[in-house]
Structure formats: structure tokens, C-alpha cells
Design an enzyme around this catalytic site. Structure first.
Site, PDB file in Angstrom:
ATOM      1  N   HIS A 111      -2.930   6.370   4.742  1.00  0.00           N
ATOM      2  CA  HIS A 111      -1.486   6.466   4.982  1.00  0.00           C
ATOM      3  C   HIS A 111      -0.974   7.812   4.465  1.00  0.00           C
ATOM      4  O   HIS A 111      -1.395   8.273   3.397  1.00  0.00           O
ATOM      5  CB  HIS A 111      -0.726   5.392   4.200  1.00  0.00           C
ATOM      6  CG  HIS A 111      -0.948   3.979   4.693  1.00  0.00           C
ATOM      7  ND1 HIS A 111      -1.705   3.653   5.794  1.00  0.00           N
ATOM      8  CD2 HIS A 111      -0.463   2.805   4.205  1.00  0.00           C
ATOM      9  CE1 HIS A 111      -1.691   2.328   5.957  1.00  0.00           C
ATOM     10  NE2 HIS A 111      -0.947   1.796   5.008  1.00  0.00           N
TER      11      HIS A 111
ATOM     12  N   CYS B 126       0.817  -1.229   0.000  1.00  0.00           N
ATOM     13  CA  CYS B 126       0.000   0.000   0.000  1.00  0.00           C
ATOM     14  C   CYS B 126       0.846   1.273   0.000  1.00  0.00           C
ATOM     15  O   CYS B 126       0.559   2.228  -0.741  1.00  0.00           O
ATOM     16  CB  CYS B 126      -0.952  -0.008   1.202  1.00  0.00           C
ATOM     17  SG  CYS B 126      -0.218  -0.624   2.727  1.00  0.00           S
TER      18      CYS B 126
HETATM   19  N1  NAP Z   1      -5.145  -3.534   4.906  1.00  0.00           N
HETATM   20  C1  NAP Z   1      -4.419  -2.918   3.982  1.00  0.00           C
HETATM   21  O1  NAP Z   1      -4.338  -1.682   3.921  1.00  0.00           O
HETATM   22  C2  NAP Z   1      -3.686  -3.731   2.960  1.00  0.00           C
HETATM   23  C3  NAP Z   1      -3.068  -3.068   1.898  1.00  0.00           C
HETATM   24  C4  NAP Z   1      -2.362  -3.816   0.942  1.00  0.00           C
HETATM   25  C5  NAP Z   1      -2.284  -5.189   1.085  1.00  0.00           C
HETATM   26  N2  NAP Z   1      -2.891  -5.809   2.134  1.00  0.00           N
HETATM   27  C6  NAP Z   1      -2.787  -7.269   2.255  1.00  0.00           C
HETATM   28  O2  NAP Z   1      -4.061  -7.839   2.036  1.00  0.00           O
HETATM   29  C7  NAP Z   1      -4.233  -9.000   2.876  1.00  0.00           C
HETATM   30  C8  NAP Z   1      -5.515  -8.859   3.695  1.00  0.00           C
HETATM   31  O3  NAP Z   1      -5.487  -7.672   4.430  1.00  0.00           O
HETATM   32  P1  NAP Z   1      -6.765  -7.194   5.279  1.00  0.00           P
HETATM   33  O4  NAP Z   1      -6.364  -5.898   5.878  1.00  0.00           O
HETATM   34  O5  NAP Z   1      -8.006  -7.283   4.496  1.00  0.00           O
HETATM   35  O6  NAP Z   1      -6.795  -8.320   6.439  1.00  0.00           O
HETATM   36  P2  NAP Z   1      -8.036  -8.791   7.366  1.00  0.00           P
HETATM   37  O7  NAP Z   1      -8.988  -7.689   7.583  1.00  0.00           O
HETATM   38  O8  NAP Z   1      -7.394  -9.426   8.538  1.00  0.00           O
HETATM   39  O9  NAP Z   1      -8.761  -9.913   6.478  1.00  0.00           O
HETATM   40  C9  NAP Z   1      -8.169 -11.160   6.225  1.00  0.00           C
HETATM   41  C10 NAP Z   1      -9.074 -11.985   5.330  1.00  0.00           C
HETATM   42  O10 NAP Z   1      -8.391 -13.214   5.017  1.00  0.00           O
HETATM   43  C11 NAP Z   1      -9.247 -14.304   5.347  1.00  0.00           C
HETATM   44  N3  NAP Z   1      -8.452 -15.473   5.739  1.00  0.00           N
HETATM   45  C12 NAP Z   1      -7.622 -15.573   6.815  1.00  0.00           C
HETATM   46  N4  NAP Z   1      -7.101 -16.820   6.858  1.00  0.00           N
HETATM   47  C13 NAP Z   1      -7.609 -17.512   5.815  1.00  0.00           C
HETATM   48  C14 NAP Z   1      -7.473 -18.832   5.331  1.00  0.00           C
HETATM   49  N5  NAP Z   1      -6.674 -19.724   5.938  1.00  0.00           N
HETATM   50  N6  NAP Z   1      -8.161 -19.202   4.226  1.00  0.00           N
HETATM   51  C15 NAP Z   1      -8.972 -18.321   3.588  1.00  0.00           C
HETATM   52  N7  NAP Z   1      -9.153 -17.045   4.003  1.00  0.00           N
HETATM   53  C16 NAP Z   1      -8.478 -16.645   5.101  1.00  0.00           C
HETATM   54  C17 NAP Z   1     -10.114 -13.799   6.478  1.00  0.00           C
HETATM   55  O11 NAP Z   1     -11.265 -14.631   6.583  1.00  0.00           O
HETATM   56  P3  NAP Z   1     -12.002 -14.929   7.996  1.00  0.00           P
HETATM   57  O12 NAP Z   1     -12.949 -13.779   8.201  1.00  0.00           O
HETATM   58  O13 NAP Z   1     -12.701 -16.209   7.753  1.00  0.00           O
HETATM   59  O14 NAP Z   1     -10.924 -15.010   9.034  1.00  0.00           O
HETATM   60  C18 NAP Z   1     -10.408 -12.385   5.972  1.00  0.00           C
HETATM   61  O15 NAP Z   1     -11.420 -12.436   4.993  1.00  0.00           O
HETATM   62  C19 NAP Z   1      -2.953  -9.116   3.693  1.00  0.00           C
HETATM   63  O16 NAP Z   1      -2.078 -10.020   3.065  1.00  0.00           O
HETATM   64  C20 NAP Z   1      -2.379  -7.711   3.651  1.00  0.00           C
HETATM   65  O17 NAP Z   1      -0.984  -7.692   3.790  1.00  0.00           O
HETATM   66  C21 NAP Z   1      -3.593  -5.113   3.066  1.00  0.00           C
END
Ligand code: NAP
Length: 352
Positions: free
Chosen positions: A246, A136
């Protein structure tokens, strides 16, 4: 570029912060979806709203991805590594938000306004592939710096970030809110340093033996891959007690002269960038929450070097920093945002 046709789309991580925004953006931008498949860690009665319908969330398995055209993935690196290579081998285009594949030489790392040409040749119904969405903080940095690089050849970048809690996912936001309430009630309450209430942390993802943090390493290595292998980057990444958005203090040195006025004029024409108050504005994360562009303000010269500029760069990490960029990549692949078209930041629709 192939003509647009409806795609079957799996959103992996559909219940997370990024996944939910991806589904909202797909709907708001009128992405041509034949079938939407929301996937998460388990099937437990949850559902997502899409186009007036409630669609049950299912557990992510290789079988569920067997016959989809497009996978938009944001369920963490481990899940991406486990599921995406197989899905791509079966013909799906997988747009991955995690860091799992970003630095692989055979995987395009794409910000469409900057290096969208890396998507040429990818199409639905063709060979499967993995495309990586950058980190990001990297996305907003390169979107602001690329037009200046094109104009005056950027040689060096020094960036300090002020990154919000939502960058660490839904659970981190919950802990932060709880810890902040506890701290207001009782300043001596120990909520653990990870919760970040009334504090800042300069070690996102942990610090490695060479002194850079995991998050800093991403910016240092991803930026040259997208922009130009000759660009050198120093980064200090800091998590701050802000829920969403950010900010970055950016110092760039250029090979050719570039005045603040010329930088403003260049950025005023750059796709995906919005100048804050003509470049002088102190734009803030809360001020840009929910908006698509990368906002640039405080454009100034430098006393440290002759050919250098300072910028203040702010964006919504869940949108341009993640969900929006992934959806824009998908649009290019499906053919609904052809080369040269821009997104109208007011209506968030393709124009031109
Ligand atoms: N947040 C940001 O600003 C941002 C920016 C760029 C990239 N990212 C990347 O995007 C990814 C997700 O970020 P987020 O902020 O959305 O995280 P989050 O809010 O913690 O969401 C994680 C998601 O992944 C799912 N998940 C977790 N373990 C899993 C598994 N074993 N199998 C299938 N699904 C699973 C969760 O499902 P459940 O609800 O079932 O647990 C939830 O839907 C990360 O890799 C992060 O580094 C995030």
C-alpha cells in the site's frame, strides 16, 4: 514483562494471505512455539509447513481454542466475534487482525513501536485478553507520523491511499489476475468493476450515508485512538491494480515548526521506519514487497499552510500492515522483544 516461554499458538485463518505470512514470520523470527495449531473454515486435507513439518489444518471451533495460550486471528470479523471472546475468557491472549474489536475502549489497538506500552501487564498464563491489530493503512500511517507528532505535535492529517488488491484477501487477488488477463485479451471484456483490472476504486468497503467509506472510517477513527485523541484525520482510500503493498500520500499540519530536514532527521532514527533515499526517494509498493519497515520518501514542505509537510509512505500490507505487526505484539507479550529493542530490518531478528 514475563520471561519468554514456549506458547501453544493457534493461527486462525491459517490458509489465508495474512495467516500464511503470520506462520512464516513466527518461524523466521524464532518465536518460541510449543505447539502450532493452524485453523481455517474446514478440515479437508490441507496442511501448512512449519519448521520442516507438515501440520494439518483443522476446522476452527471453540473447542479447538480451549487450551491455547495465544490466538493470532485473521479469518474475518464474524469469525473473530464468534470465537475470540470465549477464547479470551478461557485465558488466551488473542491478537486480532480484523476490525471486530478495534474501537472498543477496553481493547488495546497497538502498533508496538508507537504504543507498545498498551500491552504492559499482558502475559501468557495470566488473564486472557483481546488485542487489536489496526487496519493495514492505519498502521503504516501512524508509524510514519508518530515520531513527527512527538517532535512537533501533529494536529491534522489528510491522507489519500493507493491500496493493493491483496488487502482484500486471496480470492480478490485471483479475480484480479483473471480479469487482467481477460482485459488484455479483449479490452471490451466485462469482468465486473470489483475485479479492478485497469481501474481504481475510491469506495473500499462501500460508502456510508455520511460520505466516508468503510475503509476511510477505519483510518479516521483508529488513528486518534493510537496516536492522540486530538489528531483530526481526513482520508480518501483508493484500491489500485497493484497486487501487494500500500502507498499513501500524507499531508500533516503541526503545532510547532518542523522543516523537511528536521522531519528526515527524526524519521531516520525512528524504529520500524526506513527513509527512502534520505527522504527524497520515490519508493514504490513493488520495490518494498517482502520487507518489514514502513518506507518514507518525498518529504516536502507545503504551500497551503506554514507548519505542514507532505510525505509518501509505502509498506507491505501483508507484513507490517498485518502479519508482522501481529507477531510483534505476540513477541512483546511472550517477552522475546522487550521494550527498547528494535527489529533489525536486514536480518529481521531482534537486536540490542
Ligand atoms: N490482507 C490484508 O492486507 C489485511 C491487512 C490487515 C487486516 N486484514 C484482515 O485479516 C483478515 C484476513 O485477511 P486475508 O487477506 O488473509 O483473507 P483471505 O486470504 O481471504 O483468508 C481468509 C482466511 O480466513 C479463513 N476463514 C474464512 N471463513 C472462516 C470460518 N468461518 N472459520 C474459520 N476460518 C475461516 C479462510 O479459511 P479457508 O481457506 O478455509 O476459507 C482463510 O484462512 C480479514 O479480516 C482482513 O480484513 C487483512
Amino acid at each position: 514483562m514475563s520471561p519468554a516461554r514456549s506458547a501453544s499458538v493457534a493461527v486462525l485463518g491459517a490458509t489465508g494471505l495474512v495467516g500464511r505470512e503470520m506462520i512464516r514470520r513466527l518461524e523466521r523470527r524464532g518465536f518460541p512455539i510449543g505447539r502450532l495449531l493452524p485453523l481455517a473454515s474446514r478440515r479437508d486435507g490441507r496442511s501448512v509447513r512449519y519448521s520442516g513439518e507438515s501440520i494439518p489444518v483443522e476446522a476452527a471451533t471453540p473447542e479447538r481454542l480451549a487450551d491455547v495460550d495465544l490466538v493470532l486471528s485473521s479469518a474475518g470479523g464474524e469469525v473473530s466475534r464468534a470465537l475470540l471472546p470465549d477464547a479470551a475468557a478461557r485465558g488466551a491472549i488473542c491478537v486480532d487482525n480484523t476490525s471486530a474489536f478495534r474501537l472498543r475502549p477496553d481493547v488495546p489497538l497497538v502498533v508496538p513501536e508507537v504504543n507498545g506500552h498498551r500491552l504492559d501487564g499482558l502475559r501468557i498464563g495470566g488473564e486472557g485478553a483481546i488485542v487489536a491489530n489496526p487496519n493495514c493503512s492505519t498502521i503504516q500511517l501512524v508509524l510514519a507520523v508518530a515520531p513527527l507528532h512527538e517532535r512537533a505535535t501533529v494536529r491534522r492529517i489528510v491522507v489519500s491511499t493507493y491500496q493493493s488488491i491483496s488487502g482484500a484477501g486471496a480470492r480478490a487477488v485471483e479475480s484480479f489476475r483473471e480479469a487482467s488477463r481477460d482485459h488484455l485479451d479483449d479490452a471490451s471484456a466485462d469482468s465486473g468493476s470489483d475485479a479492478l483490472a485497469f481501474d481504481v476504486r475510491p469506495d473500499i468497503g462501500g460508502v456510508a450515508a455520511d460520505g466516508d467509506s468503510v475503509e476511510e472510517r477505519k483510518m479516521i477513527l483508529e488513528t486518534p485512538k493510537i496516536l492522540d485523541a486530538e489528531v483530526a484525520v481526513d482520508a480518501t482510500c483508493v484500491r489500485v491494480p497493484v497486487v501487494r503493498g500500500h502507498a499513501e500520500s500524507v499531508w500533516i499540519e503541526t503545532a510547532e515548526p518542523l522543516s523537511p530536514e528536521e522531519a528526515r532527521a527524526t524519521l531516520s532514527r525512528a524504529p520500524g521506519v526506513r527513509l527512502a533515499d534520505g527522504g527524497s526517494g520515490a519508493v514504490t509498493p513493488r520495490g518494498v514487497e517482502g520487507t518489514d519497515p514502513v518506507h518514507v520518501g518525498r518529504i516536502r514542505g507545503s504551500r497551503v499552510a506554514g507548519r505542514a509537510l507532505q510525505l509518501w509512505v509505502v509498506a507491505d500490507n501483508l507484513l507490517k500492515g498485518a502479519a508482522l505487526n501481529a507477531v510483534q505484539i505476540a513477541e512483546r507479550i511472550v517477552g522475546v522483544a522487550p521494550e527498547g529493542r528494535e527489529i533489525d530490518v536486514a536480518t529481521e531478528r531482534c537486536v540490542g
